[in-house]
Design a protein around this motif. Structure first.
Motif, mmCIF file in Angstrom:
data_model
loop_
_atom_site.group_PDB
_atom_site.id
_atom_site.type_symbol
_atom_site.label_atom_id
_atom_site.label_comp_id
_atom_site.label_asym_id
_atom_site.label_seq_id
_atom_site.Cartn_x
_atom_site.Cartn_y
_atom_site.Cartn_z
ATOM 1 N N MET A 179 0.825 -1.210 0.000
ATOM 2 C CA MET A 179 0.000 0.000 0.000
ATOM 3 C C MET A 179 0.857 1.258 0.000
ATOM 4 O O MET A 179 0.503 2.265 -0.618
ATOM 5 C CB MET A 179 -0.919 0.008 1.228
ATOM 6 C CG MET A 179 -1.918 -1.107 1.275
ATOM 7 S SD MET A 179 -2.872 -1.039 2.817
ATOM 8 C CE MET A 179 -3.559 -2.688 2.834
ATOM 9 N N LEU A 180 1.990 1.201 0.683
ATOM 10 C CA LEU A 180 2.861 2.369 0.805
ATOM 11 C C LEU A 180 3.926 2.427 -0.274
ATOM 12 O O LEU A 180 4.827 3.265 -0.210
ATOM 13 C CB LEU A 180 3.528 2.366 2.181
ATOM 14 C CG LEU A 180 2.578 2.457 3.366
ATOM 15 C CD1 LEU A 180 3.323 2.195 4.666
ATOM 16 C CD2 LEU A 180 1.916 3.810 3.401
ATOM 17 N N GLN A 181 3.866 1.502 -1.246
ATOM 18 C CA GLN A 181 4.832 1.456 -2.348
ATOM 19 C C GLN A 181 6.246 1.220 -1.836
ATOM 20 O O GLN A 181 7.222 1.701 -2.421
ATOM 21 C CB GLN A 181 4.769 2.739 -3.185
ATOM 22 C CG GLN A 181 3.401 3.026 -3.764
ATOM 23 C CD GLN A 181 3.285 4.381 -4.415
ATOM 24 O OE1 GLN A 181 4.247 5.146 -4.449
ATOM 25 N NE2 GLN A 181 2.113 4.700 -4.949
ATOM 26 N N LEU A 182 6.357 0.470 -0.767
ATOM 27 C CA LEU A 182 7.663 0.109 -0.227
ATOM 28 C C LEU A 182 8.087 -1.284 -0.664
ATOM 29 O O LEU A 182 9.197 -1.704 -0.343
ATOM 30 C CB LEU A 182 7.639 0.160 1.309
ATOM 31 C CG LEU A 182 7.205 1.471 1.943
ATOM 32 C CD1 LEU A 182 7.208 1.357 3.456
ATOM 33 C CD2 LEU A 182 8.112 2.601 1.496
ATOM 34 N N GLU A 183 7.209 -1.990 -1.342
ATOM 35 C CA GLU A 183 7.465 -3.367 -1.752
ATOM 36 C C GLU A 183 7.163 -3.479 -3.245
ATOM 37 O O GLU A 183 6.143 -2.967 -3.719
ATOM 38 C CB GLU A 183 6.574 -4.320 -0.957
ATOM 39 C CG GLU A 183 6.921 -5.777 -1.105
ATOM 40 C CD GLU A 183 7.980 -6.220 -0.119
ATOM 41 O OE1 GLU A 183 8.490 -7.348 -0.287
ATOM 42 O OE2 GLU A 183 8.310 -5.450 0.792
#
Length: 617
Positions: free
Chosen positions: A49-53
């Motif tokens: 969701m946070l665009q960290l993956e």
């Protein structure tokens, strides 16, 4: 409203993806629990969701993906694991640094410390915090920007019952104000007690999306909790009557005077106890949890001046922060967004979005303030400066003793055996820490993209590292000069006739080393790589360049300023000609050429490796 659509993580090797086509919604005004056992993909889902993956799918925060949100800290507050930050940084310094990143006044840090009950320990180091205080600091960090959505990964893990009750009261108040709360948990009873909706994951896939009441009815075993001084007698009576009536009733002795009765209800158990003359102290319907409901606690902070999280009144501080006429508050900045801070606002109907806020003015000083607070908030900066100063003064005194070392080398504390003077090494080390700390203690990661590669942040780091390098260059020369006068007498040191060129060489070397360390750490994501990039300039690149330049036929550049003047049709004085020639001599040195090439390569590599970042300042 949070909408996650088709979230799918990138599989590793031959293993299935940790999250596979996950789609659900977390409505505003509710607390949503993302439930699943360890390895179910809860944390990976939050990171997607946070665009960290890396992966597929998209998440909308009130209709916009995160990379389209101009001010992420104003939209999403995040707590993933432990609080990210340098362990030597104090609580107040950490929050003030994050305030600069979020574009809110630094006074907001003190307000949030007061809200979470950490006022009396604001000077404590992050690395020494116990679990409960770490959670409180993490919640304060998530609420700094007054976000609409809160994303928290196992927020109550490791907390006591009283601390968990305090934490969930803060989350409930945030949701009651119209905000969206999504947190992960592995405990079904925790989800049933504290959430409004429960989204169940299993092996990365969605298994159920239910409201809490339906979840408790279908996924947890309802039971009757009984407290009686005659537990054994009542258990025997209930078992005997259920067998006689052929009803599937199970009676479990919880120890002492407690019973859990499954397959019955309060009325049946109470009637059985009345008929058999059994005294009852407690009789209640429960869903899989026999623990007593915890009472709202006071924050366990060893400071009498720290306010209770349920009784403190932060109205004055909230008014100061949220008043748009305050001199240091950006337009539309609201007060602290949690617990009693939110209760000071006008009440809002759950399910409605909170009142809109005007975005803060975009200013180039935001990343600059962040970088200055990052640099000055840890003890490594003054320690490196003090170490550089001591080593340089010692070397200058020893070099001047023989009388054979040139004056520039003496004032720089640069012996012939050293590849670089202490000031250049110190500036390179501080420059390497600029990005090295960002990757080791990623305070900027949550909600803004996996890599802190925004142009504003890079320019701020280059500016601050250049200022620190210039300060070290001046400080070392002044300290060495005063040390020489103190040790060898008060005679004035003669000023060399080519002092402008020497000064330009000195500042260029120190600032260039600071930038090499910064860019090296930014490209390779480690402070050690930045230090290696600094040492590679004189050790690896400069010697072959010196041999190449020595073999090139000598050509003079004495007439280059005049040719440039003729080509550009610009008239300048003879003094300008001297400055141009001085700059050419500085750049033409082997170390200068090597340093310039190194900086160019590192800057290009930094830009190319950071093109995927979509987050903005």
């Amino acid at each position: 409203m949070l909408q996650a659509i088709g979230l799918t993580s990138t599989p590793r090797r031959d293993r299935p993806p940790a999250v596979d086509d996950l789609t659900f919604e977390a409505p505003p005004g509710t607390v949503t629990a993302l439930l699943g056992p360890a390895g179910a993909g809860k944390t990976t889902a939050l990171r997607l969701m946070l665009q960290l993956e890396p992966g597929r799918g998209i998440t909308y925060f009130r209709g916009r993906p995160l990379h389209r949100v101009a001010h992420p800290a104003r939209e999403v507050g995040v707590l993933l694991g432990d609080v990210p930050g340098h362990p030597s940084r104090t609580l107040r310094s950490q929050l003030r640094m994050l305030c600069a990143a979020a574009g809110v006044p630094g006074a907001r840090a003190d307000d949030m410390l007061r809200v979470v009950g950490l006022t009396g320990v604001h000077d404590q180091r992050i690395g020494t915090l116990p679990r409960g205080m770490d959670r409180r600091l993490g919640l304060a960090s998530a609420l700094l920007g007054d976000p609409h959505t809160l994303l928290l990964d196992e927020p109550a893990a490791g907390l006591s019952v009283r601390e968990s009750a305090w934490l969930y009261d803060i989350l409930r108040t945030h949701a009651d104000e119209g905000g969206t709360v999504l947190y992960t948990t592995a405990d079904p009873k925790d989800a049933a007690r504290n959430a409004d909706r429960v989204v169940t994951l299993d092996a990365g896939r969605l298994r159920a999306d239910q409201d809490a009441a339906e979840f408790a009815r279908t996924r947890l075993r309802p039971r009757v909790a009984v407290r009686t001084p005659h537990a054994a007698r009542l258990a025997a009576v209930l078992t005997q009557e259920s067998r006689a009536a052929r009803r599937p009733v199970e009676v479990v002795t919880e120890g002492g005077n407690r019973l859990s009765v499954y397959g019955s209800d309060c009325a049946s158990v109470g009637e059985s106890a009345f008929r058999n003359g059994v005294l009852i102290h407690q009789l209640a319907d429960e869903t899989g949890d026999t623990r007593p409901t915890p009472q709202p606690p006071a924050p366990p902070v060893p400071d009498p001046s720290a306010s209770n999280a349920f009784a403190s009144n932060a109205s004055a501080s909230i008014a100061t922060v949220s008043d748009p006429s305050a001199p240091d508050a950006p337009a539309g900045d609201s007060g602290p967004a949690g617990g009693e801070a939110r209760s000071a606002r006008p009440a809002q109907t759950p399910g409605r979005a909170p009142r809109s806020h005007r975005a803060p003015r975009r200013s180039p000083l935001r990343p600059l303030r962040y970088e200055v607070r990052r640099l000055l908030g840890v003890p490594s900066t003054p320690l490196v400066a003090a170490g550089v100063l001591m080593v340089s003064v010692t070397l200058a005194v020893l070099l001047a003793r023989s009388g054979r070392t040139p004056l520039p080398a003496v004032l720089a504390g640069w012996p012939a055996v050293s590849p670089l003077p202490p000031a250049a090494l110190g500036a390179g080390l501080l420059g390497a820490f600029s990005f090295g700390e960002e990757y080791r203690y990623p305070a900027l990661t949550t909600g803004r993209g996996a890599v802190p590669r925004r142009l504003g942040l890079l320019l701020a780091k280059l500016t601050v590292s250049a200022a620190v390098g210039a300060f070290l260059a001046v400080l070392v020369v002044v300290a060495d000069l005063e040390a020489l006068r103190f040790v060898y007498g008060g005679e004035l040191v003669p000023v060399p006739p080519n002092w402008p060129t020497l000064c330009a060489n000195w500042f260029g070397l120190v600032v260039g080393c600071a930038w090499a360390g910064l860019l090296g750490a930014g490209v390779f994501r480690a402070a050690a790589a930045g230090v290696a990039a600094v040492l590679a300039v004189p050790v690896v690149f400069a010697p072959p360049l010196q041999r190449v330049l020595a073999g090139v036929p000598g050509r003079t550049v004495a007439g280059l300023p005049a040719r440039l003047r003729e080509f550009a049709s610009i008239e300048w004085s003879s003094a300008a000609d001297r400055w141009v020639m001085g700059a050419l001599r500085v750049v033409g040195q082997p170390v200068g050429v090597a340093l310039g090439l190194t900086l160019t390569v590192l800057l290009c590599a930094y830009v190319l490796t950071g093109r995927h970042s979509r987050a903005r300042w």
